[in-house]
Design a protein around this motif. Structure first.
Motif, PDB file in Angstrom:
ATOM      1  N   ARG A  23       3.693  11.953  10.888  1.00  0.00           N
ATOM      2  CA  ARG A  23       1.924  12.292  10.554  1.00  0.00           C
ATOM      3  C   ARG A  23       1.938  11.183  11.044  1.00  0.00           C
ATOM      4  O   ARG A  23       2.802   9.971  11.563  1.00  0.00           O
ATOM      5  N   THR A  24       0.847  10.389  11.013  1.00  0.00           N
ATOM      6  CA  THR A  24       0.163   9.280  11.387  1.00  0.00           C
ATOM      7  C   THR A  24      -0.726   8.607  10.144  1.00  0.00           C
ATOM      8  O   THR A  24      -1.131   9.564   9.744  1.00  0.00           O
ATOM      9  N   TYR A  25      -0.566   7.152   9.450  1.00  0.00           N
ATOM     10  CA  TYR A  25      -1.060   6.735   8.723  1.00  0.00           C
ATOM     11  C   TYR A  25      -2.198   5.302   9.084  1.00  0.00           C
ATOM     12  O   TYR A  25      -1.467   4.823   9.838  1.00  0.00           O
ATOM     13  N   ASP A  26      -3.315   6.008   8.574  1.00  0.00           N
ATOM     14  CA  ASP A  26      -3.801   4.848   8.737  1.00  0.00           C
ATOM     15  C   ASP A  26      -3.542   3.896   7.179  1.00  0.00           C
ATOM     16  O   ASP A  26      -4.760   4.891   5.892  1.00  0.00           O
ATOM     17  N   LEU A  27      -3.310   2.669   7.343  1.00  0.00           N
ATOM     18  CA  LEU A  27      -3.567   2.269   5.907  1.00  0.00           C
ATOM     19  C   LEU A  27      -4.669   0.443   6.376  1.00  0.00           C
ATOM     20  O   LEU A  27      -4.235  -0.024   6.727  1.00  0.00           O
ATOM     21  N   PHE A  54       1.913   5.262   0.086  1.00  0.00           N
ATOM     22  CA  PHE A  54       1.128   7.049   1.232  1.00  0.00           C
ATOM     23  C   PHE A  54       3.029   7.503   0.646  1.00  0.00           C
ATOM     24  O   PHE A  54       3.854   7.493   0.310  1.00  0.00           O
ATOM     25  N   ASP A  55       1.788   8.601   0.487  1.00  0.00           N
ATOM     26  CA  ASP A  55       3.012   9.797   0.241  1.00  0.00           C
ATOM     27  C   ASP A  55       3.830  10.644   1.333  1.00  0.00           C
ATOM     28  O   ASP A  55       2.798  10.368   2.755  1.00  0.00           O
ATOM     29  N   THR A  56       4.399  10.530   1.345  1.00  0.00           N
ATOM     30  CA  THR A  56       5.746  11.632   2.647  1.00  0.00           C
ATOM     31  C   THR A  56       5.673  12.865   2.313  1.00  0.00           C
ATOM     32  O   THR A  56       5.752  13.466   1.194  1.00  0.00           O
ATOM     33  N   GLN A 103       0.784  -1.325  -0.105  1.00  0.00           N
ATOM     34  CA  GLN A 103       0.346  -0.316  -0.071  1.00  0.00           C
ATOM     35  C   GLN A 103       0.914   1.150  -0.214  1.00  0.00           C
ATOM     36  O   GLN A 103       1.729   1.388   0.750  1.00  0.00           O
TER      37      GLN A 103
END
Length: 76
Positions: free
Chosen positions: A21-25, A13-15, A11
């Motif tokens: 940041r907190t990522y919800d995957l 995701f951009d940074t 999956q």
């Protein structure tokens, strides 16, 4: 992922440099891959089959970077 399984799940995701940041995957957002292609017949990711987690820098990005992982958590 189960040992001997011929594919993995990813999956993207951009940074953003310097931004914490907190990522919800969500599990449903992971796609099966085998090399650079999507294998036919691969089942959706099953959380109970996860045995390893890897984080990769892709897309031939170059230059210095720092990645700090504070936690990996699963929500019910």
């Amino acid at each position: 992922v189960e040992t001997g399984q011929p594919w993995s799940y990813i999956q993207r995701f951009d940074t953003e440099a310097g931004v914490r940041r907190t990522y919800d995957l969500p599990v449903g957002g992971f796609q099966p891959v085998k090399g650079s292609s999507i294998p036919s017949g691969a089942p959706p990711l099953a959380p109970s089959g996860i045995s390893r987690v890897g984080i990769y820098i892709l897309d031939k990005q170059q230059g210095p970077f720092q990645l700090i992982v504070g936690a990996i958590d699963s929500a019910s």
